[in-house]
Design an enzyme around this catalytic site. Structure first.
Site, PDB file in Angstrom:
ATOM      1  N   TRP A  10      37.997   8.574  57.468  1.00  0.00           N
ATOM      2  CA  TRP A  10      38.457   8.218  58.819  1.00  0.00           C
ATOM      3  C   TRP A  10      37.409   8.517  59.878  1.00  0.00           C
ATOM      4  O   TRP A  10      37.563   8.126  61.038  1.00  0.00           O
ATOM      5  CB  TRP A  10      39.754   8.970  59.154  1.00  0.00           C
ATOM      6  CG  TRP A  10      40.934   8.620  58.299  1.00  0.00           C
ATOM      7  CD1 TRP A  10      40.952   7.800  57.194  1.00  0.00           C
ATOM      8  CD2 TRP A  10      42.281   9.077  58.471  1.00  0.00           C
ATOM      9  NE1 TRP A  10      42.219   7.736  56.669  1.00  0.00           N
ATOM     10  CE2 TRP A  10      43.062   8.511  57.445  1.00  0.00           C
ATOM     11  CE3 TRP A  10      42.906   9.920  59.392  1.00  0.00           C
ATOM     12  CZ2 TRP A  10      44.428   8.745  57.304  1.00  0.00           C
ATOM     13  CZ3 TRP A  10      44.268  10.177  59.262  1.00  0.00           C
ATOM     14  CH2 TRP A  10      45.022   9.590  58.226  1.00  0.00           C
ATOM     15  N   LYS A  11      36.386   9.256  59.515  1.00  0.00           N
ATOM     16  CA  LYS A  11      35.325   9.660  60.470  1.00  0.00           C
ATOM     17  C   LYS A  11      35.960  10.338  61.686  1.00  0.00           C
ATOM     18  O   LYS A  11      37.003  10.979  61.546  1.00  0.00           O
ATOM     19  CB  LYS A  11      34.448   8.463  60.839  1.00  0.00           C
ATOM     20  CG  LYS A  11      33.926   7.753  59.582  1.00  0.00           C
ATOM     21  CD  LYS A  11      32.833   6.774  59.823  1.00  0.00           C
ATOM     22  CE  LYS A  11      32.417   6.151  58.487  1.00  0.00           C
ATOM     23  NZ  LYS A  11      31.296   5.231  58.615  1.00  0.00           N
ATOM     24  N   GLU A 169      26.298   4.353  49.088  1.00  0.00           N
ATOM     25  CA  GLU A 169      26.551   3.697  50.368  1.00  0.00           C
ATOM     26  C   GLU A 169      25.232   3.247  50.979  1.00  0.00           C
ATOM     27  O   GLU A 169      24.535   4.053  51.613  1.00  0.00           O
ATOM     28  CB  GLU A 169      27.243   4.672  51.333  1.00  0.00           C
ATOM     29  CG  GLU A 169      28.584   5.161  50.850  1.00  0.00           C
ATOM     30  CD  GLU A 169      29.486   5.567  52.002  1.00  0.00           C
ATOM     31  OE1 GLU A 169      30.603   5.043  52.079  1.00  0.00           O
ATOM     32  OE2 GLU A 169      29.058   6.383  52.842  1.00  0.00           O
ATOM     33  N   GLY A 175      29.470   0.105  58.364  1.00  0.00           N
ATOM     34  CA  GLY A 175      29.957  -0.251  59.691  1.00  0.00           C
ATOM     35  C   GLY A 175      29.274  -1.469  60.291  1.00  0.00           C
ATOM     36  O   GLY A 175      29.407  -1.748  61.475  1.00  0.00           O
ATOM     37  N   GLY A 235      35.365   3.097  55.131  1.00  0.00           N
ATOM     38  CA  GLY A 235      35.352   3.613  56.498  1.00  0.00           C
ATOM     39  C   GLY A 235      36.339   2.839  57.359  1.00  0.00           C
ATOM     40  O   GLY A 235      37.552   3.066  57.327  1.00  0.00           O
ATOM     41  N   GLY A 236      35.830   1.886  58.131  1.00  0.00           N
ATOM     42  CA  GLY A 236      36.633   1.145  59.100  1.00  0.00           C
ATOM     43  C   GLY A 236      37.961   0.639  58.560  1.00  0.00           C
ATOM     44  O   GLY A 236      39.012   0.812  59.196  1.00  0.00           O
TER      45      GLY A 236
HETATM   46  P1  PGA Z   1      32.494   1.292  56.526  1.00  0.00           P
HETATM   47  O1  PGA Z   1      32.041   2.820  56.288  1.00  0.00           O
HETATM   48  O2  PGA Z   1      33.489   0.954  55.454  1.00  0.00           O
HETATM   49  O3  PGA Z   1      33.065   1.280  57.902  1.00  0.00           O
HETATM   50  O4  PGA Z   1      31.237   0.464  56.413  1.00  0.00           O
HETATM   51  C1  PGA Z   1      31.890   3.349  55.000  1.00  0.00           C
HETATM   52  C2  PGA Z   1      31.503   4.799  55.099  1.00  0.00           C
HETATM   53  O5  PGA Z   1      30.728   5.154  55.990  1.00  0.00           O
HETATM   54  O6  PGA Z   1      31.952   5.646  54.298  1.00  0.00           O
END
Ligand code: PGA
Length: 254
Positions: A10-11, A169, A175, A235-236
């Site tokens: 979720w950051k 990654e 992102g 992430g998103g």
């Molecule tokens: P993202 O991020 O799916 O938004 O590209 C992945 C992550 O940073 O773990």
């Protein structure tokens, strides 16, 4: 058979109230998650305890922190130790995310210290590796990823290593909406597994290797179908319960 895992990072997003709603929405859609797929949510530190209470005694989803300290408990203002996380209880911790490496100066040495403490505290590390765009364009991506693996994971003993989850990654895909092709993902995942096998032999066959970087419901099935891709670090798309559950549902049902 290797573990299949879909983890949501979720950051630094959501208030506690929003995070609890998101967790509740995920919990109410668990029937969309195929048998045998482990779901993990990684909310901010402040949200871990209330979300652990919502999850209660369920096995799915597991709970992860997004970071932990490189020291044990003590006079380290502002830090959160792996033993504190284990007491929430959390079962996992994301370490080595490119945002931590890039914005907070986390080196491979710091990450090795963190991984050791995480394992000592009883947490399973989700260790991230990946190259920036310029390194891929100059064909140095295998070199970058192998040094991240050599300087951190290859320093563990086999009993420690067997608890580790790896996430590939590519930084240029995080992102950005730009996903690695399924071929690029498979190529790097197979490379990572073969590299780890040089140090850990057949243990590397059971290491889950997740793909992360703009993974979404429309591309997850193709990426997850690759031989050496065992799931995703999302992430998103993990901030929308519907998308996150759809991604978990992209694993073909047995
Ligand atoms: P993202 O991020 O799916 O938004 O590209 C992945 C992550 O940073 O773990």
């Amino acid at each position: 058979m290797r573990e299949k895992i879909v983890a949501g990072n979720w950051k630094m997003n959501t208030s506690i109230q929003e995070g609890k709603h998101l967790a509740e929405d995920i919990l109410s859609g668990l029937d969309r998650v195929p048998e045998g797929v482990t779901l993990i949510v990684a909310p901010p530190f402040t949200h871990l305890f209330p979300i652990a209470c919502l999850i209660g005694a369920r096995k799915n989803p597991g709970l992860a922190a997004q970071n932990c300290a490189d020291r044990n408990n003590g006079a380290f203002t502002g830090e959160v130790s792996s033993s504190m996380l284990a007491s929430v209880p959390c079962q996992y911790v994301i370490l080595g995310h490119s945002e931590r490496r890039q914005y907070y100066g986390e080196t491979n040495q710091i990450l090795l210290d963190k991984i050791k403490l995480a394992l000592d505290g009883g947490l399973r590390p989700i260790f991230c590796v990946g190259e920036v765009l310029s390194k891929r364009e100059s064909n140095l991506h295998f070199q970058i990823v192998s040094s991240q693996l050599r300087e951190v994971l290859c320093q563990l003993d086999p009993d420690e290593f067997r608890k580790v989850i790896v996430a590939y990654e590519p930084v240029w895909a995080i992102g950005t909406g730009k996903t690695a092709t399924s071929g690029q993902a498979q190529e790097m995942h197979a490379f990572i597994r073969a590299f780890l096998a040089e140090s850990f032999g057949e243990l590397a066959e059971s290491t889950p290797i997740l793909y992360g970087g703009s993974c979404k419901p429309s591309n997850a099935a193709e990426i997850f179908a690759q031989r050496d891709v065992d799931g995703g670090l999302i992430g998103g798309a993990s901030l929308k319960a519907d998308d996150f559950l759809a991604i978990a549902g992209s694993f073909a049902r047995p």
